[in-house]
Scaffold this motif. Sequence first.
Motif, PDB file in Angstrom:
ATOM      1  N   GLY A  53       0.868  -1.127   0.153  1.00  0.00           N
ATOM      2  CA  GLY A  53       0.040  -0.131  -0.036  1.00  0.00           C
ATOM      3  C   GLY A  53       0.812   1.096  -0.101  1.00  0.00           C
ATOM      4  O   GLY A  53       1.961   1.223   0.566  1.00  0.00           O
ATOM      5  N   ASP A  54       0.274   2.243  -0.468  1.00  0.00           N
ATOM      6  CA  ASP A  54       1.028   3.738  -0.820  1.00  0.00           C
ATOM      7  C   ASP A  54       1.348   3.848   0.631  1.00  0.00           C
ATOM      8  O   ASP A  54       0.566   3.851   1.703  1.00  0.00           O
ATOM      9  N   GLY A  55       2.722   4.393   0.956  1.00  0.00           N
ATOM     10  CA  GLY A  55       2.913   4.985   2.348  1.00  0.00           C
ATOM     11  C   GLY A  55       3.286   4.196   3.351  1.00  0.00           C
ATOM     12  O   GLY A  55       3.868   4.505   4.227  1.00  0.00           O
ATOM     13  N   THR A  56       3.358   2.753   2.877  1.00  0.00           N
ATOM     14  CA  THR A  56       3.557   1.651   4.136  1.00  0.00           C
ATOM     15  C   THR A  56       5.340   1.799   4.257  1.00  0.00           C
ATOM     16  O   THR A  56       5.969   2.140   3.152  1.00  0.00           O
ATOM     17  N   ILE A  57       5.768   1.375   5.515  1.00  0.00           N
ATOM     18  CA  ILE A  57       7.096   1.207   5.710  1.00  0.00           C
ATOM     19  C   ILE A  57       7.069  -0.077   6.568  1.00  0.00           C
ATOM     20  O   ILE A  57       6.876  -0.322   7.614  1.00  0.00           O
ATOM     21  N   PRO A  58       7.382  -1.319   5.666  1.00  0.00           N
ATOM     22  CA  PRO A  58       7.480  -2.527   6.335  1.00  0.00           C
ATOM     23  C   PRO A  58       8.283  -2.624   7.602  1.00  0.00           C
ATOM     24  O   PRO A  58       8.016  -3.410   8.271  1.00  0.00           O
TER      25      PRO A  58
END
Length: 603
Positions: free
Chosen positions: A315-320
């Motif tokens: 998803g947009d903006g995710t930071i795993p």
Amino acid sequence: MSQLLPSKRLCYLLLVLLAGGCMLNLFLQAASLGMNLFSAVLWVSAYPWLYCAGSLFLFCILIIGSVIVPNPYTGPAVVSIVFLLLGITGYEKLATTGEPLFPWDLMLVKNAAGMSKITRGMISPLVLVASVIMVAVLVFLIVKLPKIKAGFLLRMGMGGMAMALAAGFLVLVSGQSPVIAALKYQNIFWNQKVNYTQNGFLFAFAGNLRQNLLEKPEGYSREAVEAAAAKYAALPDSQATAIPAEQPNILFMMDEAFFDPTRLPGYMFSEDPLAFIHGEDNKTPSGFLLSPEFGGNTANVEFEALTGLSMYFLGDGTIPYQQRLVKMSSLPSIVSILKERGYQALALHPFDETFYNRNTVYPVLGFERFTSEKDLPDAARLTPDGYISDKAAVDEAVRELQAASGPVFLHLVTMQNHFPFTKGLNGPNTITVTGGQPEQKDELETYVQSTKLTDQALAYLQQELLKLKRPSIAVFWGDHLPALSAGIYTAAGWDQQPRLKHETKLMILANYDIGNEPLGTLSPAFLGPAVFGLSGQELPPFYKLLEQVKAELPGLSKQVLVGPGNSGVLSGLTAEQQRLLEDYRLIEYDLLEGEQYAKDLMF
């Protein structure tokens, strides 16, 4: 019974808190639209029920603040300051990186000391002055406003009702119901800019609190993963480009905010800042890295490079790192693959070890030891207030390679070129840049000076590699383009050329013959297979899958799709490319959100 009856003053307080909730909501929306109040009013007129529901939520939070602190004004004042800061932070992030503020960004609050250095110069003096005045006014009002007395039962009743309504809002946002449909709310998680623009800051922010990294693919099962693993395991191993005499050291050097500034049209430089890099371009494998990010989110580029998993599916903006990996015990990566082959796995980052939870995430990926800024008290800085230099970071990396008795995989993440680009931060500027706006001259020359120093550090690394007895290979790339003033990229015409705004320099150096075949443009997820081919490593089945995807889509990102052989930007996908991406998505979901069947089958 008298304590249960609200006083006239209490009624006035509730009306003020309701008005405060409406004003805070309008401010948050204006901040998410570039501090444009007119645009915020237009949004309210288009989505009145979303605005009313969000304002009611803030009203409840203000009530909670009012009843938990003895002074009924102090709690709402603190809550208001928190939400005002949230809006200002969102505005600054949007202006700098082009992305809205996400819940997981707040995890960086624990790094407040480091963030103050990184963000120096980002917040305008006007905002700081306005903030101080606002706090002073609130303190004055708290002292001067008439006292309000509310009995214990009344306070608990008001607080309990407000908590229930606030919790109901969060439950509502995270689910699907007729009420949600009536409000015209849709969680557009796949396009976060539209999500925030359409749904408003509060609904978009709250909706992201329970956002998965990626949705479950249709047909996901153990059998589906086993079938994919068998298919790619059966493929022949690709012919190694180079086979050194013994297992080589492998160095990843991800350089902060580094790209080739001479690619910007309309600017002239008094000297070539990248003399070494440009001189080596045709002598060693080189090309460009297609970064999934712009201006920030370094950890996402690092995530792709180390795991081989792509941000394209997330998803947009995710930071795993912050949303998922901190909750895991292990995740297959190039680190774990090489460890099983006898490598020592080391990480080096000359800054705060807790940024992006690296101190927690690195052991999950398989690193044995992590050297951070606190372990390098004597490392050289170009100025006392500057970051540890790239040259000093390379020095430490070389020391680690020299001290090892066996093969080493060392992952280096530098900091020298990080924002802010304040004149003098990295010493005097020695390159004159002409062209562009006069007010941007110092900023651009400061950044170009930093790239020159990185170029010199890379030349030094090449010399040091040649001194090592063990075969050694170094993969160098920039993580993303710097957050320069937007006008610099606009003047270059790059606002309409996303490929150029996401291409950073990529170069591979070695102390043995690795040829000079151009790399073209590659996504960071494909660096593992590329370096395995140049180091004589056998490809695990997952890397064979990556090789197949790389052959069709060497540049894979949400912003740009680069076609086979770097033939150009694609506008659509073929059936074969779709099939490969479905397999890729299946394995990525399995490893990040599923049962990790592929962990034993493909690595």
